[in-house]
Design a protein around this motif. Structure first.
Motif, PDB file in Angstrom:
ATOM      1  N   GLY A 261      12.252   1.284  -1.779  1.00 55.66           N
ATOM      2  CA  GLY A 261      12.607   1.989  -0.561  1.00 55.66           C
ATOM      3  C   GLY A 261      11.493   2.853  -0.003  1.00 55.66           C
ATOM      4  O   GLY A 261      11.751   3.939   0.517  1.00 55.66           O
ATOM      5  N   THR A 262      10.247   2.384  -0.097  1.00 59.49           N
ATOM      6  CA  THR A 262       9.107   3.155   0.386  1.00 59.49           C
ATOM      7  C   THR A 262       8.446   2.449   1.570  1.00 59.49           C
ATOM      8  O   THR A 262       8.726   1.296   1.871  1.00 59.49           O
ATOM      9  CB  THR A 262       8.063   3.341  -0.724  1.00 59.49           C
ATOM     10  N   ASP A 263       7.551   3.160   2.229  1.00 66.93           N
ATOM     11  CA  ASP A 263       6.818   2.596   3.361  1.00 66.93           C
ATOM     12  C   ASP A 263       5.637   1.774   2.884  1.00 66.93           C
ATOM     13  O   ASP A 263       5.181   1.900   1.740  1.00 66.93           O
ATOM     14  CB  ASP A 263       6.308   3.724   4.271  1.00 66.93           C
ATOM     15  N   ALA A 264       5.102   0.967   3.792  1.00 65.33           N
ATOM     16  CA  ALA A 264       3.989   0.086   3.462  1.00 65.33           C
ATOM     17  C   ALA A 264       2.770   0.861   2.981  1.00 65.33           C
ATOM     18  O   ALA A 264       2.103   0.459   2.020  1.00 65.33           O
ATOM     19  CB  ALA A 264       3.625  -0.765   4.670  1.00 65.33           C
ATOM     20  N   SER A 265       2.465   1.972   3.620  1.00 65.07           N
ATOM     21  CA  SER A 265       1.252   2.722   3.277  1.00 65.07           C
ATOM     22  C   SER A 265       1.282   3.260   1.851  1.00 65.07           C
ATOM     23  O   SER A 265       0.241   3.480   1.242  1.00 65.07           O
ATOM     24  CB  SER A 265       1.048   3.877   4.260  1.00 65.07           C
ATOM     25  N   VAL A 266       2.477   3.455   1.305  1.00 67.47           N
ATOM     26  CA  VAL A 266       2.616   4.017  -0.043  1.00 67.47           C
ATOM     27  C   VAL A 266       2.206   3.008  -1.117  1.00 67.47           C
ATOM     28  O   VAL A 266       1.731   3.386  -2.193  1.00 67.47           O
ATOM     29  CB  VAL A 266       4.071   4.488  -0.280  1.00 67.47           C
ATOM     30  N   VAL A 267       2.355   1.726  -0.826  1.00 65.78           N
ATOM     31  CA  VAL A 267       2.124   0.696  -1.846  1.00 65.78           C
ATOM     32  C   VAL A 267       0.899  -0.172  -1.565  1.00 65.78           C
ATOM     33  O   VAL A 267       0.545  -1.031  -2.382  1.00 65.78           O
ATOM     34  CB  VAL A 267       3.353  -0.223  -1.982  1.00 65.78           C
ATOM     35  N   THR A 268       0.244   0.025  -0.435  1.00 66.49           N
ATOM     36  CA  THR A 268      -0.861  -0.850  -0.058  1.00 66.49           C
ATOM     37  C   THR A 268      -2.146  -0.434  -0.761  1.00 66.49           C
ATOM     38  O   THR A 268      -2.651   0.668  -0.550  1.00 66.49           O
ATOM     39  CB  THR A 268      -1.084  -0.841   1.463  1.00 66.49           C
ATOM     40  N   GLY A 269      -2.662  -1.332  -1.587  1.00 63.84           N
ATOM     41  CA  GLY A 269      -3.916  -1.077  -2.274  1.00 63.84           C
ATOM     42  C   GLY A 269      -5.036  -1.929  -1.700  1.00 63.84           C
ATOM     43  O   GLY A 269      -4.872  -2.613  -0.687  1.00 63.84           O
ATOM     44  N   ARG A 270      -6.158  -1.919  -2.377  1.00 62.79           N
ATOM     45  CA  ARG A 270      -7.344  -2.620  -1.859  1.00 62.79           C
ATOM     46  C   ARG A 270      -7.672  -3.897  -2.626  1.00 62.79           C
ATOM     47  O   ARG A 270      -8.733  -4.492  -2.429  1.00 62.79           O
ATOM     48  CB  ARG A 270      -8.547  -1.673  -1.862  1.00 62.79           C
ATOM     49  N   GLY A 271      -6.756  -4.325  -3.501  1.00 67.16           N
ATOM     50  CA  GLY A 271      -6.946  -5.591  -4.197  1.00 67.16           C
ATOM     51  C   GLY A 271      -8.023  -5.527  -5.249  1.00 67.16           C
ATOM     52  O   GLY A 271      -8.697  -4.501  -5.434  1.00 67.16           O
ATOM     53  N   GLY A 272      -8.197  -6.643  -5.937  1.00 67.53           N
ATOM     54  CA  GLY A 272      -9.136  -6.687  -7.055  1.00 67.53           C
ATOM     55  C   GLY A 272     -10.584  -6.558  -6.636  1.00 67.53           C
ATOM     56  O   GLY A 272     -11.430  -6.158  -7.438  1.00 67.53           O
ATOM     57  N   GLU A 273     -10.893  -6.898  -5.378  1.00 65.23           N
ATOM     58  CA  GLU A 273     -12.286  -6.854  -4.939  1.00 65.23           C
ATOM     59  C   GLU A 273     -12.532  -5.799  -3.869  1.00 65.23           C
ATOM     60  O   GLU A 273     -13.507  -5.865  -3.119  1.00 65.23           O
ATOM     61  CB  GLU A 273     -12.710  -8.243  -4.450  1.00 65.23           C
ATOM     62  N   HIS A 274     -11.630  -4.834  -3.759  1.00 63.95           N
ATOM     63  CA  HIS A 274     -11.828  -3.633  -2.938  1.00 63.95           C
ATOM     64  C   HIS A 274     -12.153  -3.968  -1.485  1.00 63.95           C
ATOM     65  O   HIS A 274     -13.303  -3.885  -1.041  1.00 63.95           O
ATOM     66  CB  HIS A 274     -12.927  -2.750  -3.534  1.00 63.95           C
ATOM     67  N   ILE A 275     -11.124  -4.339  -0.734  1.00 63.52           N
ATOM     68  CA  ILE A 275     -11.289  -4.617   0.693  1.00 63.52           C
ATOM     69  C   ILE A 275     -11.695  -3.352   1.445  1.00 63.52           C
ATOM     70  O   ILE A 275     -11.439  -2.234   1.000  1.00 63.52           O
ATOM     71  CB  ILE A 275      -9.987  -5.189   1.284  1.00 63.52           C
ATOM     72  N   ASP A 276     -12.331  -3.545   2.607  1.00 64.09           N
ATOM     73  CA  ASP A 276     -12.770  -2.392   3.400  1.00 64.09           C
ATOM     74  C   ASP A 276     -11.604  -1.810   4.184  1.00 64.09           C
ATOM     75  O   ASP A 276     -10.465  -2.295   4.118  1.00 64.09           O
ATOM     76  CB  ASP A 276     -13.929  -2.788   4.327  1.00 64.09           C
ATOM     77  N   ASP A 277     -11.876  -0.760   4.961  1.00 64.18           N
ATOM     78  CA  ASP A 277     -10.811  -0.037   5.660  1.00 64.18           C
ATOM     79  C   ASP A 277     -10.086  -0.919   6.672  1.00 64.18           C
ATOM     80  O   ASP A 277      -8.853  -0.830   6.817  1.00 64.18           O
ATOM     81  CB  ASP A 277     -11.388   1.196   6.359  1.00 64.18           C
ATOM     82  N   LEU A 278     -10.815  -1.747   7.410  1.00 65.26           N
ATOM     83  CA  LEU A 278     -10.180  -2.602   8.402  1.00 65.26           C
ATOM     84  C   LEU A 278      -9.248  -3.612   7.737  1.00 65.26           C
ATOM     85  O   LEU A 278      -8.131  -3.844   8.215  1.00 65.26           O
ATOM     86  CB  LEU A 278     -11.241  -3.325   9.233  1.00 65.26           C
ATOM     87  N   ALA A 279      -9.703  -4.198   6.649  1.00 59.50           N
ATOM     88  CA  ALA A 279      -8.849  -5.143   5.926  1.00 59.50           C
ATOM     89  C   ALA A 279      -7.629  -4.428   5.352  1.00 59.50           C
ATOM     90  O   ALA A 279      -6.519  -4.991   5.336  1.00 59.50           O
ATOM     91  CB  ALA A 279      -9.638  -5.828   4.821  1.00 59.50           C
ATOM     92  N   TRP A 280      -7.827  -3.199   4.886  1.00 65.52           N
ATOM     93  CA  TRP A 280      -6.686  -2.428   4.352  1.00 65.52           C
ATOM     94  C   TRP A 280      -5.647  -2.185   5.444  1.00 65.52           C
ATOM     95  O   TRP A 280      -4.442  -2.302   5.198  1.00 65.52           O
ATOM     96  CB  TRP A 280      -7.172  -1.100   3.786  1.00 65.52           C
ATOM     97  N   MET A 281      -6.103  -1.871   6.655  1.00 63.10           N
ATOM     98  CA  MET A 281      -5.158  -1.640   7.751  1.00 63.10           C
ATOM     99  C   MET A 281      -4.427  -2.927   8.121  1.00 63.10           C
ATOM    100  O   MET A 281      -3.223  -2.905   8.408  1.00 63.10           O
ATOM    101  CB  MET A 281      -5.895  -1.063   8.962  1.00 63.10           C
TER     102      MET A 281
END
Length: 376
Positions: free
Chosen positions: A197-217
């Motif tokens: 029951g949380t929002d997207a921003s609470v669970v969104t990570g950067r993956g195993g290869e650390h995506i940049d800010d635009l990819a994170w958005m």
């Protein structure tokens, strides 16, 4: 309409043997190493005792790495550092022995099994034993369409169940679980956000290869849109997996639940296996008692899911590569706990120690008397 109801697992899964665990705790009090001196290894040893239904833990001799592979249509949005449809390259790296998971598996004596549940590639690119179980070629783009049909979701869950049965029947005594996917962390984060029951921003990570800010958005937006589609089907775990999961995630969920039925302990890896475990918990609340969290992956969704299941990761080494690597790092720790619980001797009992002291004293007295007699 599907004939499979994941809620039925609740009646099939029992907890590890609590009576055996209590006996193991009592035995631990009698070992030569003081209680608490081995830290969390004591807890692991007692958990293994309960899982094996044996006070004296049996060594982990046949560990097995099981990796479910799949591609996710949502990767087309640029939510991953890896190219969409590229999960087969991850599979090939493991098969060729050049991935971190392959290296660690060799070192720990674990064999590796890869199951193609939904790769988006020509089956001819990979061995028959990998691709023969494929449910479909790639999963749908979960922000705008279902990942699977309901029939495909059932097929994937049953695939995972069948793999779990095969492993249990072949004598596997501990499973190291992981995934080989592109876009899988996006689907996993969506499942976790929906179930917690949380929002997207609470669970969104950067993956195993650390995506940049635009990819994170972009990833955050995709999860937000997928969540709108997930919330109406929260009452049915199978429909939830069909809507925003994927073939590999559905297969992993079925695998985890059937492992619990078959009393096969599992070490979870990262956010993907944690998401599938959370779906499994929703279906059968006792199932998480059969699972260990291998390590902290750095994904906020994983932390959220593990907290909901009250699973405390064994390690935190900053490893984010995924692919079962974190769970494999934890394997030697579990093997060490099993060996210590099995092989450490017990302290002599107080009565036995007193008898030994009396015997020594009597022997000393006889020797002194004989010495005096010889002098006389």
């Amino acid at each position: 309409m599907s004939s499979l109801n994941l809620d039925d697992f609740s009646d099939l899964i029992e907890r590890p043997d609590g009576g055996v665990r209590r006996d193991a705790e009592e035995r631990r009090e009698r070992l030569i190493v003081p209680p608490g001196a081995l830290g969390r290894l004591d807890e692991l040893g007692e958990w293994l005792s309960a899982a094996q239904a044996s006070v004296r833990v049996r060594p982990i001799e046949r560990p097995r790495v099981v990796l479910f592979a799949g591609d996710h249509g949502v990767a087309e949005l640029g939510v991953s550092a890896r190219p969409a449809g590229g999960a087969h390259r991850l599979v090939r790296a493991v098969l060729d022995g050049g991935s971190p998971a392959a290296v660690l598996a060799r070192r720990t004596g674990a064999t590796v099994r890869i199951v193609d549940a939904g790769l988006d590639c020509d089956p001819a690119l990979l061995p028959e034993e990998v691709v023969r179980h494929r449910v479909r070629r790639g999963s749908g783009r979960i922000d705008v369409e279902d990942a699977l049909t309901l029939e495909e979701a059932e097929q994937a869950v049953r695939l995972g169940m069948a793999i779990a049965d095969e492993e249990a029947d072949s004598g596997t005594d501990l499973v190291v679980l992981g995934d080989l996917s592109v876009g899988g962390t996006t689907a996993a984060a969506t499942l976790i956000a929906a179930l917690c029951g949380t929002d997207a921003s609470v669970v969104t990570g950067r993956g195993g290869e650390h995506i940049d800010d635009l990819a994170w958005m972009r990833k955050c937006a995709a999860i937000r849109d997928a969540l709108r589609r997930a919330r109406p089907v929260l009452g049915d775990q199978l429909e939830l997996l069909a809507t925003v999961g994927g073939a590999d995630l559905a297969a992993t969920t079925g695998f985890l639940l059937q492992c619990a039925v078959r009393r096969t302990p599992v070490i979870l890896d990262g956010v993907v296996s944690a998401a599938c475990a959370l779906v499994g918990q929703r279906a059968a609340f006792r199932a998480p008692d059969w699972w260990l969290a291998g390590q902290v992956s750095g994904e906020p969704g994983q932390a959220k899911a593990l907290d909901r299941m009250a699973l405390n990761p064994l390690l935190d080494q900053g490893v984010t590569v995924g692919e079962g690597t974190g769970a494999l790092l934890a394997l030697p720790l579990v093997q060490a706990a099993a060996a210590l619980a099995a092989e450490l001797p017990e302290r002599p009992s107080d009565q036995g120690a007193a008898a030994a002291e009396n015997e020594e004293a009597e022997t000393a007295g006889v020797t002194a008397a004989e010495s005096e007699s010889d002098t006389d």
